[in-house]
Design a protein around this motif. Structure first.
Motif, mmCIF file in Angstrom:
data_model
loop_
_atom_site.group_PDB
_atom_site.id
_atom_site.type_symbol
_atom_site.label_atom_id
_atom_site.label_comp_id
_atom_site.label_asym_id
_atom_site.label_seq_id
_atom_site.Cartn_x
_atom_site.Cartn_y
_atom_site.Cartn_z
ATOM 1 N N VAL A 252 14.891 40.771 134.915
ATOM 2 C CA VAL A 252 13.833 40.463 133.956
ATOM 3 C C VAL A 252 14.370 39.498 132.901
ATOM 4 O O VAL A 252 15.405 39.755 132.288
ATOM 5 C CB VAL A 252 13.311 41.751 133.281
ATOM 6 C CG1 VAL A 252 12.210 41.418 132.285
ATOM 7 C CG2 VAL A 252 12.796 42.727 134.333
ATOM 8 N N GLY A 253 13.677 38.386 132.685
ATOM 9 C CA GLY A 253 14.127 37.399 131.712
ATOM 10 C C GLY A 253 14.768 36.200 132.388
ATOM 11 O O GLY A 253 15.018 36.191 133.595
ATOM 12 N N SER A 254 15.056 35.172 131.581
ATOM 13 C CA SER A 254 15.620 33.940 132.122
ATOM 14 C C SER A 254 17.097 34.139 132.468
ATOM 15 O O SER A 254 17.767 35.029 131.942
ATOM 16 C CB SER A 254 15.480 32.806 131.105
ATOM 17 O OG SER A 254 16.318 33.037 129.988
ATOM 18 N N ASN A 255 17.599 33.277 133.327
ATOM 19 C CA ASN A 255 18.989 33.360 133.740
ATOM 20 C C ASN A 255 19.935 33.143 132.556
ATOM 21 O O ASN A 255 20.938 33.848 132.407
ATOM 22 C CB ASN A 255 19.278 32.331 134.831
ATOM 23 C CG ASN A 255 20.701 32.418 135.349
ATOM 24 O OD1 ASN A 255 21.117 33.446 135.854
ATOM 25 N ND2 ASN A 255 21.442 31.331 135.224
ATOM 26 N N SER A 256 19.626 32.179 131.701
ATOM 27 C CA SER A 256 20.495 31.906 130.547
ATOM 28 C C SER A 256 20.514 33.084 129.579
ATOM 29 O O SER A 256 21.570 33.451 129.052
ATOM 30 C CB SER A 256 20.039 30.629 129.830
ATOM 31 O OG SER A 256 18.711 30.761 129.361
ATOM 32 N N TYR A 257 19.342 33.687 129.359
ATOM 33 C CA TYR A 257 19.289 34.850 128.454
ATOM 34 C C TYR A 257 20.082 36.013 129.035
ATOM 35 O O TYR A 257 20.829 36.696 128.325
ATOM 36 C CB TYR A 257 17.842 35.279 128.219
ATOM 37 C CG TYR A 257 17.723 36.462 127.286
ATOM 38 C CD1 TYR A 257 17.753 36.275 125.899
ATOM 39 C CD2 TYR A 257 17.617 37.760 127.771
ATOM 40 C CE1 TYR A 257 17.677 37.357 125.026
ATOM 41 C CE2 TYR A 257 17.540 38.842 126.915
ATOM 42 C CZ TYR A 257 17.568 38.640 125.540
ATOM 43 O OH TYR A 257 17.496 39.711 124.689
ATOM 44 N N GLY B 89 12.216 44.073 139.064
ATOM 45 C CA GLY B 89 11.812 44.959 137.976
ATOM 46 C C GLY B 89 12.956 45.417 137.095
ATOM 47 O O GLY B 89 14.098 44.976 137.226
ATOM 48 N N LYS B 90 12.636 46.345 136.211
ATOM 49 C CA LYS B 90 13.609 46.892 135.261
ATOM 50 C C LYS B 90 14.415 47.993 135.953
ATOM 51 O O LYS B 90 14.010 49.153 135.970
ATOM 52 C CB LYS B 90 12.893 47.456 134.028
ATOM 53 C CG LYS B 90 12.063 46.437 133.260
ATOM 54 C CD LYS B 90 11.337 47.109 132.090
ATOM 55 C CE LYS B 90 10.466 46.119 131.329
ATOM 56 N NZ LYS B 90 9.741 46.763 130.205
ATOM 57 N N GLU B 91 15.523 47.621 136.520
ATOM 58 C CA GLU B 91 16.362 48.564 137.263
ATOM 59 C C GLU B 91 17.622 48.880 136.471
ATOM 60 O O GLU B 91 18.479 48.032 136.263
ATOM 61 C CB GLU B 91 16.731 47.982 138.619
ATOM 62 C CG GLU B 91 17.697 48.826 139.437
ATOM 63 C CD GLU B 91 17.223 50.247 139.628
ATOM 64 O OE1 GLU B 91 17.959 51.170 139.212
ATOM 65 O OE2 GLU B 91 16.107 50.449 140.181
ATOM 66 N N ARG B 92 17.730 50.146 135.999
ATOM 67 C CA ARG B 92 18.841 50.544 135.139
ATOM 68 C C ARG B 92 20.195 50.362 135.824
ATOM 69 O O ARG B 92 21.175 49.961 135.177
ATOM 70 C CB ARG B 92 18.679 52.007 134.713
ATOM 71 C CG ARG B 92 19.835 52.526 133.846
ATOM 72 C CD ARG B 92 19.582 53.927 133.343
ATOM 73 N NE ARG B 92 20.746 54.475 132.675
ATOM 74 C CZ ARG B 92 21.098 54.235 131.415
ATOM 75 N NH1 ARG B 92 20.350 53.438 130.679
ATOM 76 N NH2 ARG B 92 22.167 54.779 130.882
ATOM 77 N N ARG B 93 20.257 50.620 137.115
ATOM 78 C CA ARG B 93 21.546 50.515 137.805
ATOM 79 C C ARG B 93 22.077 49.085 137.823
ATOM 80 O O ARG B 93 23.280 48.876 137.958
ATOM 81 C CB ARG B 93 21.411 51.071 139.225
ATOM 82 C CG ARG B 93 21.375 52.589 139.287
ATOM 83 C CD ARG B 93 21.007 53.087 140.666
ATOM 84 N NE ARG B 93 19.607 52.806 140.972
ATOM 85 C CZ ARG B 93 19.003 53.172 142.107
ATOM 86 N NH1 ARG B 93 19.697 53.816 143.029
ATOM 87 N NH2 ARG B 93 17.726 52.884 142.305
ATOM 88 N N ASN B 94 21.198 48.113 137.664
ATOM 89 C CA ASN B 94 21.640 46.717 137.593
ATOM 90 C C ASN B 94 22.112 46.337 136.192
ATOM 91 O O ASN B 94 22.847 45.358 136.031
ATOM 92 C CB ASN B 94 20.513 45.779 138.017
ATOM 93 C CG ASN B 94 20.201 45.889 139.497
ATOM 94 O OD1 ASN B 94 21.028 46.339 140.281
ATOM 95 N ND2 ASN B 94 18.990 45.498 139.885
ATOM 96 N N ARG B 95 21.700 47.090 135.193
ATOM 97 C CA ARG B 95 22.096 46.806 133.802
ATOM 98 C C ARG B 95 23.405 47.539 133.529
ATOM 99 O O ARG B 95 23.416 48.683 133.090
ATOM 100 C CB ARG B 95 20.993 47.256 132.843
ATOM 101 C CG ARG B 95 19.640 46.611 133.109
ATOM 102 C CD ARG B 95 18.666 46.853 131.974
ATOM 103 N NE ARG B 95 18.382 48.252 131.746
ATOM 104 C CZ ARG B 95 17.341 48.905 132.266
ATOM 105 N NH1 ARG B 95 16.504 48.287 133.069
ATOM 106 N NH2 ARG B 95 17.152 50.185 132.002
ATOM 107 N N ARG B 96 24.514 46.855 133.744
ATOM 108 C CA ARG B 96 25.783 47.564 133.753
ATOM 109 C C ARG B 96 26.946 46.647 133.385
ATOM 110 O O ARG B 96 26.808 45.426 133.365
ATOM 111 C CB ARG B 96 26.045 48.126 135.160
ATOM 112 C CG ARG B 96 26.342 47.042 136.216
ATOM 113 C CD ARG B 96 26.166 47.536 137.623
ATOM 114 N NE ARG B 96 26.671 46.588 138.625
ATOM 115 C CZ ARG B 96 26.016 45.517 139.039
ATOM 116 N NH1 ARG B 96 24.835 45.213 138.555
ATOM 117 N NH2 ARG B 96 26.559 44.727 139.953
#
Length: 211
Positions: free
Chosen positions: A106-111, A154-161
């Motif tokens: 979710v969001g731009s690549n740079s962000y 989507g907003k996947e918590r396991r990817n936010r790491r």
């Protein structure tokens, strides 16, 4: 018009732009010397020992912490995991570690690259607060959204790491200079086989017989 477009496009052509850069710019793309470095690491054993120690680290502690959406704040679970990491890292003052930051899609690549780096930096700060020298910790790489564990938009918590990994050995350390990589990796195993300090030879014999 076609002539103008051709001139405008020439600026992005590597051969054309090379005239405005230093000699050899097209030849050296930043990877010059990597092959020699890789061969040296393999020949002196450091590359294999780095891999072995990295495997051991990953098998003995959790290497990953997760984050809330659009956040680089460490929660209580992250603190617990990082305290375990710090306890493990303290056993190996000769070893360097790197923290990789990741995000969801979710969001731009740079962000997301910026957010991933902030997450890695948050982990490094916490490990430093546990007594780990920042000279042995790197938070310079952020993969952003490019390496998901779960492929989804989507907003996947396991990817936010973040993932903490062994990256190599501290240059100039006495053990490294002596090439004692195996001793570094298996240090606590060797200690567990040694007799407690302060025992006499006869006491050690009695313990051995008793066992």
């Amino acid at each position: 018009m076609a002539t103008l477009m051709g001139c405008a496009g020439a600026g992005s052509d590597p051969v054309y732009s090379a005239f405005n850069r230093e000699a050899g710019a097209l030849i050296d793309t930043g990877n010059f010397g990597n092959a020699t470095m890789n061969n040296t690491l393999i020949m002196n054993g450091e590359k294999q020992y780095t891999y072995d120690l990295s495997q051991r680290f990953a098998s003995e502690v959790l290497t990953t912490v997760n984050f809330a959406f659009n956040s680089s704040v460490l929660d209580a679970g992250a603190h617990d995991t990082l305290r375990e990491q710090a306890n493990w890292i303290r056993q190996f003052p000769e070893v360097r570690f790197r923290v990789y930051g990741h995000t969801d899609a979710v969001g731009s690549n740079s962000y997301n690259k910026s957010l991933g780096l902030k997450r890695a930096q948050a982990v490094v700060r916490y490990l430093a607060s546990q007594g780990i020298s920042t000279s042995r910790l790197e938070a310079v790489v952020s993969f952003g959204e490019t390496q998901p564990l779960i492929v989804t938009e989507g907003k996947e918590r396991r990817n936010r790491r973040t993932v903490t990994e062994v990256s190599g050995f501290v240059a100039g350390n006495r053990m490294v200079l002596d090439g004692k990589y195996a001793e570094i990796i298996y240090r606590d195993y060797v200690r567990s086989a040694q007799a407690p300090t302060g025992l006499t030879g006869s006491a050690v014999t009695e313990l051995s017989v008793g066992n």
